[in-house]
Enzyme design. Structure first.
Site, PDB file in Angstrom:
ATOM      1  N   GLU A 113      52.184  39.687  47.546  1.00  0.00           N
ATOM      2  CA  GLU A 113      51.753  40.051  48.908  1.00  0.00           C
ATOM      3  C   GLU A 113      51.189  41.462  48.913  1.00  0.00           C
ATOM      4  O   GLU A 113      51.475  42.273  48.035  1.00  0.00           O
ATOM      5  CB  GLU A 113      52.920  39.930  49.899  1.00  0.00           C
ATOM      6  CG  GLU A 113      54.095  40.823  49.597  1.00  0.00           C
ATOM      7  CD  GLU A 113      55.350  40.443  50.384  1.00  0.00           C
ATOM      8  OE1 GLU A 113      55.225  39.831  51.451  1.00  0.00           O
ATOM      9  OE2 GLU A 113      56.445  40.754  49.914  1.00  0.00           O
ATOM     10  N   LYS A 115      50.778  45.284  50.006  1.00  0.00           N
ATOM     11  CA  LYS A 115      51.720  46.309  50.433  1.00  0.00           C
ATOM     12  C   LYS A 115      51.061  47.077  51.577  1.00  0.00           C
ATOM     13  O   LYS A 115      50.156  47.887  51.365  1.00  0.00           O
ATOM     14  CB  LYS A 115      52.028  47.232  49.253  1.00  0.00           C
ATOM     15  CG  LYS A 115      53.165  48.176  49.491  1.00  0.00           C
ATOM     16  CD  LYS A 115      53.562  48.842  48.163  1.00  0.00           C
ATOM     17  CE  LYS A 115      54.788  49.712  48.373  1.00  0.00           C
ATOM     18  NZ  LYS A 115      54.573  50.773  49.369  1.00  0.00           N
TER      19      LYS A 115
END
Ligand SMILES: [Zn+2]
Length: 711
Positions: A113, A115
């Site tokens: 994912e 940041k």
């Protein structure tokens, strides 16, 4: 390093990190960049690895960072919020993934994912209803900011959907989109408040405020003066407007009851179902190699995301495997943050100098201690104008935050006010030109820009004009760039551009830039010889390139092409009055005025004269018109016509003063449709535009518009 040196270094680093944490967590105003912080932290970890006796309970490596603010009520997180270990390149990431695979005895699926550059929060929902919103704080205890929740649209107060857990502790990032962040910094500037160095600070400053107390102040002010009321209201309006723009992306769960997901990705899907905002860019990959691809992809597309990211987070997806890997005292072993190179760094502003451009415009620029940012070393950044220097509030000698994002030019963001020593001084715009010593002043009354008015002889302006002549938009002369232009001027080869096309070998021999030594003395380099050939070849370039190269203010390629098309020669342009120039499509009043004024200067006319005598063709050769038979007529040609190619058919029209258009509209006078005419024919019929076949076309060329039916 012996152990006493190590201890001393440890103390320095620990103090630096503590100070930075305090500033960051309590004041939302960092005094060192993320990169410096990360570097110091890593050095500390390495130092402690080499000297384990330094690892004490009060080491910054043993706590997660950040102390509580007294302004807020403490909230104990149900489960501790860990921070993440960082890696900074592919090799370090490889070391991490290899260790994970080794420890698990298998290659797990990884959740990847982005940041988000925001502020970590912890939200507790009981039976689907938000109970608390807290900042991360030191990881165990955060600050209660629940009173702000009603004003943050991006945080649901109530979960929706089915099978809601009786307890759910959600972790996420609160952040601003880039567009909102820029808007907020514009507002800060308008209010003469310092800009936020990054969206994370802006988010922290916005969330960590007592909007409840501000609302109470508005109530209190009801009985006060008009101005007090207005100020309290304005204050709360700003706070509410910013809160409403905060967004949330969830990226984890803590405590839960009545819900037991098997994997990180599974709980993201469930949270999305309950109305919590998750990122569409989360993905689960089957191998470490695919995780590396994800890191690479977003490194290249970092600025395609609507919010700032400072890296990618990679997590082992399955909760059982996360449990097997466990945590250190500081961070989980099952997750890692890959940090991209920093785009904001800190450096010293050594001086503010000014530079004199092609039109004499004086631009201040920052001279800084060289610093690496976004992959390149930067030591200078433009400051645009004196107002900009004031607006940014930077003083010479300041530590400043510098941003360079991707290919974007570096920008000084603002000073680090906290570390000023008092020896800093304000920038004063000089009143004489640093290049020629001439006066600096506005060209005309009311001009914002300050210029060196010695346009004819100022070496800086002449250099810039000559390299402009060589540029793509000018005469496009290979080898005549900034360095060659500087050599021509600085070595006294040219006084200004008037003599450019008279240059010969003996002229270039005066400058070491164009020569190399041989046993018979200096001789021209191959590049210099080539430059002379290129200059000679440039003499027959189209008129618009000549016009652009004259450096007439506001005359760029578009205006130059319009003028060239209309007037065809420099003489005709010089002879035209302002109204005639302004009437040209794509020129207009401002450019026309500028052209007229330019030609009134004797030294400008001298340039034209010298170029002309040197053989520069200052005119576009016009094709003679066969007749004016089709003057003003717009013709569309479609399909094939016997005896003509598409181009020669079009030429036959333009030679007679007609205009050829590519598409049929109501303005089309006639459509010529040959064999296999397509949709243009249909469109002509639909619009009622007259259509001619091949014979009709021959008649049109011979007799003009009378050959068109209905004329
Ligand atoms: Zn000057």
């Amino acid at each position: 390093m012996d152990s006493s040196q190590a201890k001393q270094r440890w103390q320095e680093l620990a103090a630096l990190i503590e100070e930075a944490r305090t500033r960051y967590y309590q004041h939302d105003a960092p005094t060192i960049s993320d990169e410096e912080y990360d570097r110091a932290f890593r050095e500390l970890i390495e130092l402690e690895a080499a000297f384990p006796e330094l690892v004490t309970g009060d080491s910054p490596t043993q706590s997660v960072g950040g102390n509580r603010e007294t302004m807020f009520e403490p909230v104990e997180h149900l489960l501790r919020m860990y921070s993440l270990d960082n890696v900074f390149d592919a090799d370090e990431l490889d070391v991490w993934t290899q260790r994970v695979v080794r420890d698990l005895g298998q290659e797990p699926a990884f959740l990847c994912e982005l940041k988000v550059d925001g502020l970590a929060v912890d939200i507790i929902y009981r039976d689907g209803v938000l109970e608390t919103l807290a900042t991360r704080g030191d990881g165990r205890v955060g600050e209660d900011v629940t009173f702000n929740v009603p004003f943050i649209e991006g945080i649901p107060r109530r979960l929706s959907g089915v099978d809601l857990p009786s307890l759910l502790e959600v972790r996420g990032e609160v952040y601003f989109d880039v567009a909102d962040f820029d808007e907020i910094n514009r507002e800060q500037a308008e209010r003469l408040q310092p800009a936020y160095a990054n969206p994370r600070n802006a988010a922290a400053g916005t969330l960590r405020q007592r909007v409840d107390r501000r609302l109470a102040k508005v109530e209190e002010a009801r009985s006060k003066s008009e101005s007090t009321r207005a100020r309290a209201q304005e204050d709360v309006d700003q706070a509410l407007s910013r809160l409403s723009r905060l967004k949330l992306i969830v990226h984890g769960i803590g405590a839960r009851e009545g819900y037991s997901p098997a994997a990180q990705s599974e709980c993201y899907a469930a949270m999305a179902g309950w109305g919590l905002p998750t990122s569409a860019r989360v993905t689960v990959v089957a191998s470490a190699a695919a995780a590396v691809d994800y890191v690479k992809h977003w490194g290249e597309h970092r600025h395609d995301v609507e919010h700032e990211i400072d890296g990618v987070v990679i997590k082992v997806d399955a909760f059982t495997l996360q449990g097997q890997l466990g945590e250190t005292s500081r961070a989980p072993r099952w997750a890692i943050a890959f940090k991209y190179p920093p785009e904001v760094v800190r450096t010293r502003l050594l001086d503010i100098e000014v530079n004199v451009g092609r039109t004499g415009r004086v631009t201040p620029f920052a001279v800084m201690e060289p610093v690496k940012v976004a992959g390149s070393t930067v030591s200078m950044a433009t400051l645009h104008n004196p107002e900009e220097v004031l607006r940014k509030g930077v003083l010479i000698g300041d530590m400043v935050f510098l941003r360079k994002a991707g290919d974007v030019i570096p920008e000084v963001l603002g000073p680090v006010v906290e570390v000023r020593t008092g020896s800093e001084r304000a920038f004063v715009m000089p009143n004489v030109c640093p290049s020629c010593g001439g006066d600096l002043a506005p060209e005309k009354e009311g001009d914002v820009d300050i210029r060196c008015l010695n346009h004819a002889g100022c070496p800086s302006q002449v250099r810039e004009r000559i390299s402009h002549i060589g540029s793509r938009g000018g005469f496009d002369i290979e080898g005549l760039g900034e360095k060659a232009a500087a050599a021509l001027v600085d070595d006294g080869v040219l006084e200004n551009e008037a003599g450019l096309f008279d240059l010969g070998a003996h002229d270039l021999l005066q400058s070491p830039f164009f020569t190399r030594s041989s046993k018979d003395g200096p001789e021209l380099t191959a590049t210099a010889e080539k430059l002379l050939v290129n200059i000679a070849a440039a003499k027959s370039r189209p008129l618009w390139r000549v016009l652009v190269s004259l450096s007439i203010r506001h005359v760029g390629p578009t205006a130059a092409q319009a003028l060239a098309e209309e007037f065809a020669t420099v003489d005709a342009i010089m002879a035209a009055d302002t109204d005639a120039l302004a009437a040209v499509d794509g020129v207009g009043g401002v450019i026309a005025q500028s052209v007229t004024e330019w030609f009134t200067e004797a030294w400008h006319r001298d340039i034209v004269q010298r170029w002309l005598s040197a053989g520069v063709v200052m005119a576009d050769v016009l094709k003679a018109r066969a007749s004016d038979a089709l003057d003003g007529l717009t013709v569309v040609i479609t399909g094939s016509l016997p005896g003509y190619t598409r181009d020669s058919a079009a030429e036959a029209v333009t030679e007679r003063g007609g205009k050829v258009s590519g598409s049929v509209s109501k303005k089309t006078d006639v459509v010529v449709a040959g064999e296999n005419a397509g949709s243009k024919f249909d469109k002509a019929v639909a619009l009622g535009v007259p259509v001619l076949d091949a014979d009709g076309f021959a008649a049109l060329l011979e007799h003009g518009p009378s050959a068109i039916p209905g004329r």
